[in-house]
Design an enzyme around this catalytic site. Structure first.
Site, PDB file in Angstrom:
ATOM      1  N   PHE A   1      88.793  66.607  49.062  1.00 51.69           N
ATOM      2  CA  PHE A   1      89.496  67.219  47.922  1.00 51.69           C
ATOM      3  C   PHE A   1      89.495  66.213  46.784  1.00 51.69           C
ATOM      4  O   PHE A   1      90.034  65.114  46.917  1.00 51.69           O
ATOM      5  CB  PHE A   1      90.938  67.604  48.279  1.00 51.69           C
ATOM      6  CG  PHE A   1      91.615  68.325  47.144  1.00 51.69           C
ATOM      7  CD1 PHE A   1      91.465  69.705  46.988  1.00 51.69           C
ATOM      8  CD2 PHE A   1      92.360  67.640  46.194  1.00 51.69           C
ATOM      9  CE1 PHE A   1      92.055  70.374  45.916  1.00 51.69           C
ATOM     10  CE2 PHE A   1      92.951  68.310  45.121  1.00 51.69           C
ATOM     11  CZ  PHE A   1      92.799  69.678  44.992  1.00 51.69           C
TER      12      PHE A   1
ATOM     13  N   ASP B   1      87.608  57.735  46.066  1.00 49.79           N
ATOM     14  CA  ASP B   1      88.727  58.474  45.493  1.00 49.79           C
ATOM     15  C   ASP B   1      89.977  58.062  46.269  1.00 49.79           C
ATOM     16  O   ASP B   1      90.182  58.476  47.410  1.00 49.79           O
ATOM     17  CB  ASP B   1      88.463  59.975  45.610  1.00 49.79           C
ATOM     18  CG  ASP B   1      89.645  60.826  45.158  1.00 49.79           C
ATOM     19  OD1 ASP B   1      90.754  60.276  44.963  1.00 49.79           O
ATOM     20  OD2 ASP B   1      89.464  62.051  45.017  1.00 49.79           O
TER      21      ASP B   1
ATOM     22  N   LYS C   1      98.283  59.741  41.071  1.00 44.81           N
ATOM     23  CA  LYS C   1      99.582  60.091  41.657  1.00 44.81           C
ATOM     24  C   LYS C   1     100.748  59.117  41.359  1.00 44.81           C
ATOM     25  O   LYS C   1     101.475  59.326  40.410  1.00 44.81           O
ATOM     26  CB  LYS C   1      99.398  60.365  43.130  1.00 44.81           C
ATOM     27  CG  LYS C   1      98.547  61.655  43.337  1.00 44.81           C
ATOM     28  CD  LYS C   1      98.693  62.209  44.684  1.00 44.81           C
ATOM     29  CE  LYS C   1      97.804  63.406  44.954  1.00 44.81           C
ATOM     30  NZ  LYS C   1      98.475  64.677  44.670  1.00 44.81           N
TER      31      LYS C   1
HETATM   32  N1  PLP Z   1      91.802  63.420  44.630  1.00 44.03           N
HETATM   33  C1  PLP Z   1      92.613  63.432  45.686  1.00 44.03           C
HETATM   34  C2  PLP Z   1      92.259  62.636  46.904  1.00 44.03           C
HETATM   35  C3  PLP Z   1      93.794  64.186  45.657  1.00 44.03           C
HETATM   36  O1  PLP Z   1      94.602  64.193  46.715  1.00 44.03           O
HETATM   37  C4  PLP Z   1      94.102  64.908  44.483  1.00 44.03           C
HETATM   38  C5  PLP Z   1      95.325  65.752  44.420  1.00 44.03           C
HETATM   39  O2  PLP Z   1      95.943  66.077  45.379  1.00 44.03           O
HETATM   40  C6  PLP Z   1      93.218  64.871  43.416  1.00 44.03           C
HETATM   41  C7  PLP Z   1      92.077  64.106  43.522  1.00 44.03           C
HETATM   42  C8  PLP Z   1      93.498  65.649  42.167  1.00 44.03           C
HETATM   43  O3  PLP Z   1      94.516  65.048  41.442  1.00 44.03           O
HETATM   44  P1  PLP Z   1      95.272  65.857  40.283  1.00 44.03           P
HETATM   45  O4  PLP Z   1      95.983  66.996  40.902  1.00 44.03           O
HETATM   46  O5  PLP Z   1      96.196  64.817  39.684  1.00 44.03           O
HETATM   47  O6  PLP Z   1      94.230  66.286  39.304  1.00 44.03           O
END
Ligand code: PLP
Length: 384
Positions: free
Chosen positions: A124, A209, A238
Site C-alpha cells: 500500500f 516506503d 504519518k
Molecule cells: N504508504 C504507506 C506504507 C501507508 O501506510 C500509507 C497510508 O496508510 C501511505 C503510503 C499513504 O499515506 P497518505 O494517506 O498520507 O497519503
C-alpha cells in the site's frame, strides 16, 4: 463524499494514549490515528510549540527560505544518514515524488525506456494516481486506469520472483520493510539484501516506503536501519509532525541532485507550522523516546506471544516495535468491534490481522490494560 465506511463513534478529546467521547467515556488508543499520533494526544510540548508558531508565522510559501524546514532536514539527515530532503504533505505525495525522481534519474542516464516499476503484492503506497499504481489491491487501482506503469508485482520475500521481475528493466523498486496495510508482513534480510544487490547491479532506484513503519516506530529511526540493505530514497509521513500533515522524501548522496529548480514542488511542503511541530517530535525521539519505543515494543511482543499461546484462534505475531499485530485464523473485524465496546481502539489490516500502532508515549500500565481487554475479547468471540 462517501469514501469512508466510518464508525458512528466520535472522539472529542485526547490525553496521551487515551481518547474521550462527548459523554466522557474513554478508550485506550492503540491505533494512534493510523500510526500518526506518536506523541499521543494533547502532548504539552507539541501543543505549546504549535500555538506559539501559529502566533508567529503559519505559512510563507517555498519562494523564500524556510529556516524551520532546514532544521527539520538537518535532524532527519542526522537520524537517517541520508543527504537531502524534499517535503510534502502526505505519504502518497512523498511516494509520488520518489517515483518521479526514479523516472527522471533514468532519463538523465539516457535510459528513457526504463519507466517500469516493481512493487510487492499486498503493498500500500497511497491513493494518488502514481502511488496507487504501485499499490497491489486491484480494488484500489482498477476503477482509475490507465495508471502509470507498467508495474510488476512480486510476492513479498520471494527472492526468485524478484530476480525474474528485474527482466522488465525497471526505473525503481518500491517496498515497505514492514507492510502496514498488507497485514504487517515483515520483509526478511535475504529479500532486502537481494533487492539492494539487484538494484545496484541494474542501476535501479531502491525506494523504501516507511510512511507507516518509519519515524522511530520500530525502535530505530528507520525500519531499514535493522537491515544491512539501505535504500536510495526513503519516504516518511504519518507521525512526522505530530499529527499535522507533513511528509518527506529523503535521498542518499547519489540521488540528492536529481530534481532541480522547477522540476517539482509543493505549496505547503516544509512550511513553518508543520516544521515546528516536526522539530518537537524529532527532539523527543532523540531525547529518549526511541528507547521507550523499544521497551514498549518488547512489552507488546510479549503480550501478543502470550495471546498466541493461550488462544488457538491467534495464529502468530507479526511486526516489530510499536507496529505489531495478531494474525488470526479469522474474525479481525469482530475482535476489533468487541475491543471497541470494552474501551480499546485497535486497527485491522486485511480480514485476519489486528494491528496495534500505539502512540510511543503509551504507558506500561495502559498497554497491560489493553492486553487484558484483548484477552477477554478473544475469549468472548471464541465462545460465540
Ligand atoms: N504508504 C504507506 C506504507 C501507508 O501506510 C500509507 C497510508 O496508510 C501511505 C503510503 C499513504 O499515506 P497518505 O494517506 O498520507 O497519503
Amino acid at each position: 463524499m462517501h469514501t469512508y465506511a466510518r464508525s458512528r463513534a466520535a472522539f472529542v478529546r485526547g490525553q496521551g494514549a487515551l481518547l474521550f467521547d462527548a459523554d466522557g467515556k474513554s478508550w485506550i488508543d492503540t491505533l494512534g490515528g493510523l500510526a500518526v499520533n506518536a506523541l499521543g494526544h494533547a502532548h504539552p510540548r507539541l501543543v505549546a510549540a504549535i500555538a506559539e508558531q501559529a502566533g508567529a508565522l503559519i505559512h510563507t510559501s517555498n519562494l523564500y527560505r524556510q529556516p524551520l524546514g532546514e532544521q527539520v532536514a538537518l535532524r532527519l539527515s542526522r537520524l537517517s544518514g541520508m543527504h537531502a530532503a524534499f517535503f510534502a504533505n502526505s505519504g502518497s505525495e512523498a511516494n509520488e515524488t520518489a517515483l518521479k525522481i526514479a523516472r527522471k534519474y533514468q532519463q538523465q542516464q539516457g535510459r528513457s525506456e526504463r519507466i517500469a516499476f516493481i512493487a510487492l503484492e499486498q503493498s500500500f503506497h497511497g491513493r494518488t494516481t502514481g502511488a496507487v499504481a504501485v499499490t497491489h489491491n486491484p480494488k484500489y487501482r482498477e476503477p482509475f486506469g490507465p495508471l502509470i506503469g507498467p508495474v510488476h508485482f512480486v510476492p513479498p520475500n520471494d527472492v526468485a520472483a524478484l530476480r525474474k521481475a528485474f527482466d522488465c528493466g525497471p526505473a525503481a523498486l518500491i517496498l515497505e520493510p514492514i507492510q502496514g496495510e498488507g497485514g504487517l508482513t515483515t520483509l526478511d534480510e535475504a529479500f532486502l539484501t537481494c533487492a539492494r544487490e539487484l538494484c545496484d547491479g541494474t542501476d535501479t532506484v531502491l525506494i523504501h516506503d516507511e510512511v507507516q513503519c518509519g519515524s522511530g516506530r520500530t525502535g530505530r529511526f528507520l525500519a531499514s536501519q535493522w537491515s544491512a540493505a539501505q535504500p536510495d530514497l526513503v519516504t516518511l509521513a504519518k507521525p512526522l509532525a505530530g499529527g499535522l500533515p507533513m511528509s518527506v522524501v529523503l535521498a542518499n548522496a547519489k540521488f540528492e541532485g536529481v530534481l532541480v529548480p522547477g522540476d517539482h514542488g509543493s505549496t505547503f511542503g516544509g512550511g513553518p507550522l508543520a516544521s515546528r511541530a516536526a522539530l518537537v517530535f524529532l527532539e523527543e525521539l532523540e531525547e529518549g523516546l526511541l528507547d521507550t519505543v523499544q521497551a514498549r515494543g518488547a512489552q507488546l511482543a510479549q503480550g501478543i506471544d502470550e495471546l498466541v499461546a493461550k488462544h488457538p484462534v491467534v495464529v502468530e505475531r507479526r511486526g516489530r516495535g510499536l507496529i505489531q499485530g495478531l494474525k488470526l485464523e479469522r474474525g479481525a473485524a469482530a475482535l476489533a468491534t468487541e475491543c471497541f465496546a470494552t474501551g480499546l481502539v485497535v486497527g485491522t489490516a486485511g480480514g485476519e490481522v489486528v494491528r496495534l500502532l500505539p502512540p510511543y508515549v503509551i504507558t506500561e500500565q495502559q498497554l497491560s490494560t489493553a492486553f487484558e481487554i484483548l484477552d477477554a475479547a478473544l475469549t468472548k468471540i471464541q465462545a460465540q
